[in-house]
Write a protein that holds these residues in place. Structure first.
Motif, PDB file in Angstrom:
ATOM      1  N   THR A   7       0.851  -1.187   0.000  1.00  0.00           N
ATOM      2  CA  THR A   7       0.000   0.000   0.000  1.00  0.00           C
ATOM      3  C   THR A   7       0.887   1.237   0.000  1.00  0.00           C
ATOM      4  O   THR A   7       1.816   1.347   0.815  1.00  0.00           O
ATOM      5  CB  THR A   7      -0.899   0.025   1.243  1.00  0.00           C
ATOM      6  OG1 THR A   7      -1.772  -1.099   1.215  1.00  0.00           O
ATOM      7  CG2 THR A   7      -1.720   1.310   1.303  1.00  0.00           C
ATOM      8  N   LEU A   8       0.621   2.154  -0.900  1.00  0.00           N
ATOM      9  CA  LEU A   8       1.428   3.370  -0.977  1.00  0.00           C
ATOM     10  C   LEU A   8       1.320   4.141   0.333  1.00  0.00           C
ATOM     11  O   LEU A   8       0.224   4.364   0.845  1.00  0.00           O
ATOM     12  CB  LEU A   8       0.968   4.246  -2.138  1.00  0.00           C
ATOM     13  CG  LEU A   8       1.896   5.416  -2.432  1.00  0.00           C
ATOM     14  CD1 LEU A   8       2.137   5.568  -3.911  1.00  0.00           C
ATOM     15  CD2 LEU A   8       1.329   6.715  -1.857  1.00  0.00           C
ATOM     16  N   GLY A   9       2.466   4.519   0.890  1.00  0.00           N
ATOM     17  CA  GLY A   9       2.489   5.262   2.139  1.00  0.00           C
ATOM     18  C   GLY A   9       2.906   4.446   3.343  1.00  0.00           C
ATOM     19  O   GLY A   9       3.122   5.012   4.414  1.00  0.00           O
ATOM     20  N   LEU A  10       3.069   3.148   3.195  1.00  0.00           N
ATOM     21  CA  LEU A  10       3.575   2.344   4.312  1.00  0.00           C
ATOM     22  C   LEU A  10       5.096   2.408   4.403  1.00  0.00           C
ATOM     23  O   LEU A  10       5.664   2.240   5.484  1.00  0.00           O
ATOM     24  CB  LEU A  10       3.125   0.882   4.178  1.00  0.00           C
ATOM     25  CG  LEU A  10       1.643   0.608   4.442  1.00  0.00           C
ATOM     26  CD1 LEU A  10       1.340  -0.876   4.302  1.00  0.00           C
ATOM     27  CD2 LEU A  10       1.236   1.102   5.834  1.00  0.00           C
ATOM     28  N   VAL A  11       5.751   2.636   3.280  1.00  0.00           N
ATOM     29  CA  VAL A  11       7.212   2.657   3.223  1.00  0.00           C
ATOM     30  C   VAL A  11       7.660   3.994   2.648  1.00  0.00           C
ATOM     31  O   VAL A  11       7.164   4.445   1.608  1.00  0.00           O
ATOM     32  CB  VAL A  11       7.746   1.498   2.359  1.00  0.00           C
ATOM     33  CG1 VAL A  11       9.273   1.521   2.328  1.00  0.00           C
ATOM     34  CG2 VAL A  11       7.253   0.151   2.886  1.00  0.00           C
ATOM     35  N   SER A  12       8.623   4.627   3.301  1.00  0.00           N
ATOM     36  CA  SER A  12       9.098   5.941   2.888  1.00  0.00           C
ATOM     37  C   SER A  12       9.779   5.889   1.520  1.00  0.00           C
ATOM     38  O   SER A  12      10.448   4.915   1.171  1.00  0.00           O
ATOM     39  CB  SER A  12      10.091   6.471   3.924  1.00  0.00           C
ATOM     40  OG  SER A  12      10.776   7.610   3.428  1.00  0.00           O
ATOM     41  N   ALA A  47       3.029  11.095   2.571  1.00  0.00           N
ATOM     42  CA  ALA A  47       2.208   9.917   2.291  1.00  0.00           C
ATOM     43  C   ALA A  47       2.307   8.876   3.384  1.00  0.00           C
ATOM     44  O   ALA A  47       1.422   8.024   3.518  1.00  0.00           O
ATOM     45  CB  ALA A  47       2.617   9.301   0.951  1.00  0.00           C
ATOM     46  N   THR A  48       3.379   8.925   4.201  1.00  0.00           N
ATOM     47  CA  THR A  48       3.590   7.899   5.233  1.00  0.00           C
ATOM     48  C   THR A  48       3.014   8.290   6.592  1.00  0.00           C
ATOM     49  O   THR A  48       3.332   7.657   7.602  1.00  0.00           O
ATOM     50  CB  THR A  48       5.089   7.612   5.407  1.00  0.00           C
ATOM     51  OG1 THR A  48       5.735   8.792   5.931  1.00  0.00           O
ATOM     52  CG2 THR A  48       5.742   7.205   4.100  1.00  0.00           C
ATOM     53  N   ALA A  49       2.154   9.294   6.632  1.00  0.00           N
ATOM     54  CA  ALA A  49       1.642   9.786   7.918  1.00  0.00           C
ATOM     55  C   ALA A  49       1.023   8.689   8.771  1.00  0.00           C
ATOM     56  O   ALA A  49       1.147   8.697  10.006  1.00  0.00           O
ATOM     57  CB  ALA A  49       0.630  10.906   7.677  1.00  0.00           C
ATOM     58  N   LYS A  50       0.358   7.714   8.147  1.00  0.00           N
ATOM     59  CA  LYS A  50      -0.311   6.646   8.895  1.00  0.00           C
ATOM     60  C   LYS A  50       0.556   5.397   9.082  1.00  0.00           C
ATOM     61  O   LYS A  50       0.120   4.433   9.716  1.00  0.00           O
ATOM     62  CB  LYS A  50      -1.592   6.223   8.163  1.00  0.00           C
ATOM     63  CG  LYS A  50      -2.666   7.284   8.070  1.00  0.00           C
ATOM     64  CD  LYS A  50      -3.893   6.728   7.346  1.00  0.00           C
ATOM     65  CE  LYS A  50      -5.000   7.741   7.218  1.00  0.00           C
ATOM     66  NZ  LYS A  50      -6.181   7.176   6.495  1.00  0.00           N
ATOM     67  N   ALA A  51       1.762   5.403   8.545  1.00  0.00           N
ATOM     68  CA  ALA A  51       2.531   4.159   8.474  1.00  0.00           C
ATOM     69  C   ALA A  51       2.806   3.541   9.839  1.00  0.00           C
ATOM     70  O   ALA A  51       2.734   2.317  10.000  1.00  0.00           O
ATOM     71  CB  ALA A  51       3.843   4.402   7.723  1.00  0.00           C
TER      72      ALA A  51
END
Length: 528
Positions: free
Chosen positions: A226-231, A271-275
């Protein structure tokens, strides 16, 4: 440049000392669990394992089958391995990857004294001395950064006529299953390296297909998360809407282990705010996973009989494990490809310019326009097979506030997500969609570039930002093919569980044999 690479390999391997020249550990086809068992039992050290991988690379990457999968080994790898051994001896290991060598695609920065080139001579001096956050996460867990893998130059975005796996820095990556076949791209070197047991696991990156395709075509499991899980910070970019690093390995469990160590929120990547909410051990639920009663949507694209036979066999395995299979057709998504391409052109210019501005002073190409000029000035080395028309088109774009860009992004996101994957899952009342990942690898073609017309599972999850896991489903025409498990955003764990159940029931992966050409079977190659 190639001579320097060969020299670095020779120097690295020559560091084996009598004190550590014990019986070499068996690393071929070894999993992370196998390596950890060796370390726990004392039959191997991280240093001896790292030396064994370096020796295998030296024997097979520029000699032997000449895979050209590794651009550079890390001169600090053995020191990192010795540090891991010291931690283990002190009873203070950092986690499941402590002392495990990992290969990194060469568009991802590491603080080690090696360049991050994206395969381009324009970045041959890009020694940044900084870790991409995804690498920093691995380093926190004690992973040994073994080296950097070759790739399709600039991650396959320079030209529509590019050759997957070719770069000016590294040459042409070969497929370990058949040396005249493509390794796909753009994470070509990671795919070829892990298939050839140059490491147990490696990191690729994907914008559209660049983890899933080389994983499928090299007989690996690979996750486009999922886009945003990994920087994506300090990763040579194409598109902030679609880029993501992803784990590649020979098993789903190893993919899950590596993935667990990659996730993290990065303040420099919004994009990784929720990661951080999704940080966990993704291997913990695998052993108890089940497909009983799980509804799976099945998409059957047009495909040849060999791939269709493997797909039917895979579906039979899923059904035997209790899954409820529901056929669906992909809705008409007119204009998706064109809209996606417009997004990539616009974001390439803005994102690459921003990245190049942060590179060391030794890097003289500070903008996309500079790179275009560099390629033209160095045409013999950089453009012997294909040009840079995509770069030129990107340079002509007018910025991320342009209505054309904003409209293309909104359209592509809607078609791929709400009207694409979401609609198919809803129609089947399912949580997982399966389809063939790609067909078998095609012949490497230096004149006409990549010649592939078969099915591809990558576009919809790539554009929507949804996860896509490919798992080996055997050989078609003598070459590996994969089964894709696709789901909605943040369904990565569900996909890993489903892929693991399938993998354990099918045992479909076949190890490579480094044949000069594909073993297509009697009669198919003109023989009798």
């Amino acid at each position: 440049m190639r001579a320097l690479i060969v020299l670095s390999l020779a120097v690295t391997v020559s560091t084996v000392t009598p004190a550590t020249a014990q019986i070499a550990p068996k690393i071929e086809e070894a999993s992370i669990a196998d390596l950890r068992a060796m370390l726990a039992s004392g039959t191997a050290t991280s240093e001896s394992i790292t030396q064994a991988y370096l020796a295998r690379i030296a024997a097979m990457d520029r000699t032997g089958p000449t895979l050209r999968a590794v651009i550079a080994t890390n001169p600090d790898a053995l020191a990192q391995a010795r540090a891991a051994d010291a931690r283990r001896k002190a009873g203070k290991p950092l986690g499941p990857l402590d002392g495990v060598p990992v290969l990194i695609k060469d568009n991802i920065e590491t603080l080690d004294p090696i360049a991050t080139t994206a395969g381009s001579l324009a970045l041959k001096d890009n020694v940044t001395g900084r870790d991409a956050p995804v690498v920093a996460e691995l380093r926190k867990g004690g992973a040994v950064i073994l080296g950097k893998t070759n790739l399709s130059e600039w991650a396959n975005i320079r030209s529509n006529n590019s050759i997957s796996g070719w770069s000016a820095v590294g040459g042409q990556v070969r497929n370990p299953y058949a040396l005249d076949r493509t390794p796909c791209g753009s994470s070509s070197g990671t795919g070829s390296s892990i298939a050839a047991s140059f490491a147990a696991v490696g990191i690729g990156t994907e914008t559209d297909g660049s983890v899933v395709c080389p994983s499928s075509i090299n007989g690996l499991a690979g996750l486009k998360p999922t886009l945003g899980l990994v920087s994506r910070t300090h990763v040579v970019p194409i598109s902030h809407s679609q880029d993501t690093p992803g784990p590649m390995a020979r098993s789903v469990r190893d993919v899950a282990t590596l993935f667990s160590a990659m996730i993290g929120t990065d303040s420099a990547d919004p994009a990784t705010a929720k990661a951080d909410q999704y940080r966990k051990d993704y291997t913990a639920s695998l052993s108890g996973a089940s497909l009983k009663g799980v509804r799976i949507a099945v998409r059957r694209p047009q495909m040849g009989p060999d791939l269709a036979a493997r797909f039917d066999a895979a579906l039979a395995v899923l059904k035997a494990q209790g899954a409820v299979l529901v056929d669906v057709e992909q809705p008409k998504l007119d204009g998706l490809g064109e809209a996606e391409f417009q997004v990539l052109l616009y974001e390439l210019k803005g994102d690459l310019n921003a990245y190049l501005a942060t590179t060391p002073p030794a890097v003289k190409t500070r903008t996309l326009a500079d790179v275009i000029a560099f390629n033209e000035a160095n045409k013999a080395a950089e453009m012997p097979f294909f040009g840079q028309e995509t770069f030129i088109a990107a340079e002509k774009t007018r910025g991320l506030d342009d209505p054309e860009y904003l409209g293309a992004r909104a359209k592509s996101l809607r078609l791929a997500g709400k009207e694409g994957i979401d609609a198919m899952l809803a129609k089947a009342n399912a949580t997982i969609l399966v389809e063939p990942s790609y067909g078998p690898g095609w012949l490497i073609e230096p004149i006409y570039g990549d010649q592939y017309q078969g099915p591809s599972s990558s576009e919809l999850p790539a554009v929507s930002g949804y996860p896509n896991l490919t798992v080996p489903m055997g050989l078609a025409k003598g070459m590996p093919v994969g089964l894709s498990f696709i789901g909605a955003a943040y369904s990565d764990q569900k996909l890993l569980e489903a892929g693991y159940v399938y993998e354990q029931a099918s045992h479909a992966r076949v190890a490579p044999r480094y044949l000069p050409s594909a073993d297509v079977g009697p009669g198919m190659d003109g023989s009798k």
